[in-house]
Scaffold this active site. Structure first.
Site, PDB file in Angstrom:
ATOM      1  N   THR A  32       0.841  -1.189   0.000  1.00 27.86           N
ATOM      2  CA  THR A  32       0.000   0.000   0.000  1.00 27.86           C
ATOM      3  C   THR A  32       0.880   1.245   0.000  1.00 27.86           C
ATOM      4  O   THR A  32       2.084   1.171   0.251  1.00 27.86           O
ATOM      5  CB  THR A  32      -0.912   0.023   1.236  1.00 27.86           C
ATOM      6  OG1 THR A  32      -0.081   0.063   2.404  1.00 27.86           O
ATOM      7  CG2 THR A  32      -1.787  -1.208   1.289  1.00 27.86           C
ATOM      8  N   LYS A  60     -15.531  18.009   8.774  1.00 30.77           N
ATOM      9  CA  LYS A  60     -16.619  18.126   9.733  1.00 30.77           C
ATOM     10  C   LYS A  60     -16.703  19.566  10.219  1.00 30.77           C
ATOM     11  O   LYS A  60     -15.862  20.029  10.993  1.00 30.77           O
ATOM     12  CB  LYS A  60     -16.440  17.176  10.918  1.00 30.77           C
ATOM     13  CG  LYS A  60     -17.716  17.027  11.750  1.00 30.77           C
ATOM     14  CD  LYS A  60     -17.645  15.842  12.689  1.00 30.77           C
ATOM     15  CE  LYS A  60     -19.015  15.561  13.312  1.00 30.77           C
ATOM     16  NZ  LYS A  60     -19.007  14.382  14.191  1.00 30.77           N
ATOM     17  N   TRP A  78     -21.099  17.044   7.995  1.00 34.37           N
ATOM     18  CA  TRP A  78     -20.049  16.555   7.111  1.00 34.37           C
ATOM     19  C   TRP A  78     -20.099  17.247   5.749  1.00 34.37           C
ATOM     20  O   TRP A  78     -21.162  17.466   5.184  1.00 34.37           O
ATOM     21  CB  TRP A  78     -20.177  15.048   6.910  1.00 34.37           C
ATOM     22  CG  TRP A  78     -19.893  14.241   8.132  1.00 34.37           C
ATOM     23  CD1 TRP A  78     -20.798  13.589   8.914  1.00 34.37           C
ATOM     24  CD2 TRP A  78     -18.619  14.003   8.728  1.00 34.37           C
ATOM     25  NE1 TRP A  78     -20.179  12.962   9.957  1.00 34.37           N
ATOM     26  CE2 TRP A  78     -18.825  13.196   9.880  1.00 34.37           C
ATOM     27  CE3 TRP A  78     -17.317  14.401   8.412  1.00 34.37           C
ATOM     28  CZ2 TRP A  78     -17.794  12.775  10.690  1.00 34.37           C
ATOM     29  CZ3 TRP A  78     -16.277  13.981   9.233  1.00 34.37           C
ATOM     30  CH2 TRP A  78     -16.515  13.177  10.358  1.00 34.37           C
TER      31      TRP A  78
END
Length: 544
Positions: A185, A440, A445
């Site tokens: 990753t 936020k 959101w």
């Protein structure tokens, strides 16, 4: 009672054998690191793969040993892939754009015994070699070169190795669940983690991406994988190309727009795959050169959300359908692809475009669900509106990370992707944001992706990232980091006014910062972590 059918393990070696036997004369076009072009075919790729498999065996490697590759998309790299995995070794593709410290960590963590590299990466290899005690052999994917040997005396050359070996090699009949390849990753938080694919998962994934409702690949296609072979195995396309017999055009290191336009036009590419930043460069180069990209009937966008303006430009100016797809290293990567259903033919062009902006729906082989961000285990409805944590399971999805004993899954066997998304009743997926990139503000959101896409719709914006900046009253507020097109005189207020009738007033960003460049990861994704570190406190200096 068992069925009475033949059993053959699903092995990567069967892909190259099939391609050689039934598509042997299908071209493999490759751009070399020096800019020259090479032309070979699937039969020659298979022959050289066998020669190199013999060479690796002669080096004393044993099944499941890891062999690292640090190379561009080219025919020698392709041959080495099939030689490594087909002979029972593990092909460990490495992103050369990583910091040296990460590269050292990855090679040592994987315990690679061999490192194969393109000549262009010689300085990188020389720089890290002393920190790689377990690496026994360095192989340069080029013809013999005294300049390379002078800086790396122990180097061996790919062309020498295969020339000394027989073209006969009996691929071993492996357990299909044996490891075939290893990708790490990106490691934006902490060290990168290894994802270890099996022969079985890779073959099933190849079937999955070839389906008409996925990438719709066939022997008629001329495929240009701009996505690097070190980025989740070029999204599995070199395997699928062998499965279906596609022509491959491998772009080497030239991933700029002008080079890609030239390859598409010269070799009549029908399908190309890459991240949005690649397509921005391609569209700019096509416009400048006057190319109509006539042969290309579709392109695949993944890695990041496709800006609406890009999808519209490809369709309206180049008659090219954009397949919006989603996936990640842990999902091999295909999790969904955007192909419309029969009933969608009745939709208006505007409604079709809106649907195509989603990340599409999962193919057979994987399943998607939404879990509550607050409660974790509560499942959410597939109503196209409700958002939650996107989770996935299937035949080519990770179970645990390489070298780790603990499961990477939820208690009931699903992998949590870290994405916030919605699903509709047909399975169409809409990614709102990465959970770490959501903003936020005052308890509500805001999607950074939505604000980025709107900025990208402005004709004078070349690239835009939206980050959460700390705010003394609202906790966080959105800030746009934007690159203007050349010669643009666009102002901050003009770009903020552009949002006025497109999002709720409280979602309009607080500030625009114009920059000359936006940092990108080795796979072309915007590095929002870096942007947050640089600009995350910019609103704390301003009056409330």
């Amino acid at each position: 009672m068992l069925g009475r059918m033949m059993y053959q393990p699903l092995l990567i070696s069967s892909l190259i054998e099939h391609a050689a036997r039934y598509h042997g004369d299908t071209p493999i076009i490759s751009k070399n690191t020096d800019g020259s072009m090479s032309s070979t075919d699937w039969a020659a790729v298979a022959e050289n793969a066998k020669r190199f498999a013999n060479a690796l065996q002669a080096l004393g490697l044993e099944q499941s040993d890891r062999v690292a590759t640090i190379a561009w998309n080219n025919h020698r790299h392709l041959e080495s892939w099939y030689a490594i995995s087909g002979s029972g070794l593990v092909c460990h593709t490495i992103n050369p754009r990583l910091f040296p410290e990460q590269l050292i960590f990855i090679i040592n963590d994987a315990q690679d015994r061999v490192v194969i590299f393109d000549k262009t990466f010689l300085p990188l290899i020389v720089g890290v070699k002393q920190h790689l005690p377990q690496v026994e052999h360095f192989i340069c994917l080029d013809a013999p070169d005294d300049a390379v040997r002078e800086k790396l005396p122990e180097v061996q050359f790919y062309d020498d190795l295969i020339a000394a070996q027989s073209k006969t090699f009996d691929w071993p009949e492996l357990d299909e669940n044996m490891a075939s390849s290893l990708c790490y990753t990106s490691g934006t938080t902490g060290n990168p983690k290894g994802v270890l694919y099996s022969h079985r998962s890779t073959l099933l994934h190849s079937y999955g991406i070839s389906l008409p409702d996925s990438l719709n690949l066939s022997a008629k296609d001329v495929m240009l994988p701009v996505v690097p072979m070190f980025h989740v195995n070029a999204w599995g396309t070199p395997y699928a190309a062998a499965m279906v017999g596609s022509t491959l055009v491998l772009p080497g290191p030239g991933l700029d727009g002008a080079s890609l336009v030239q390859l598409i036009d010269n070799y009549k590419v029908t399908v190309a795959l890459g991240v949005p930043t690649i397509w921005q460069g391609l569209l700019a180069a096509a416009k400048q050169s006057g190319s109509t990209l006539e042969s290309m009937n579709r392109n695949v966008v993944g890695g990041s959300a496709c800006p609406p303006a890009m999808l519209k430009t490809f369709k309206e100016q180049y008659n090219c359908d954009t397949i919006h797809a989603w996936g990640m290293t842990e999902t091999s990567p295909l999790g969904s692809a955007n192909q419309l259903k029969a009933k969608h033919e009745l939709l208006s062009p505007e409604e079709k475009t809106q649907l195509r902006l989603s990340q599409g729906r999962p193919p057979f082989g994987v399943d998607l669900r939404l879990a509550s961000a607050e409660k974790g285990t509560d499942l959410l409805p597939r109503d196209g509106q409700t958002t939650g944590n996107l989770q996935i399971k299937g035949h080519w999805i990770i179970e645990r990370y390489f070298g780790k004993e603990e499961s990477a899954l939820t208690s009931d066997g699903w992998f949590d992707t870290g994405d916030i998304a919605s699903l509709n009743s047909d399975g169409f997926l809409h990614i709102s944001d990465r959970s770490k990139d959501l903003i936020k503000s005052g308890g509500e959101w805001i999607s950074s992706v939505e604000l980025e896409n709107l900025a990208m719709c402005h004709p004078e914006i070349a690239m835009a990232a939206v980050i959460a900046a700390s705010h003394p009253k609202w906790d966080e507020r959105p800030v746009v980091i934007a690159m203007k097109v050349p010669d643009s005189q666009l102002t901050e207020n003009e770009l903020l006014d552009y949002y006025a009738d497109k999002v709720a007033k409280w979602q309009i960003p607080d500030k625009v910062i114009f920059v000359d460049s936006i940092p990108l990861s080795g796979t072309g994704k915007m590095l929002k972590k870096d942007l947050r570190e640089q600009y995350g406190q910019v609103l704390m200096e301003a009056p409330v």
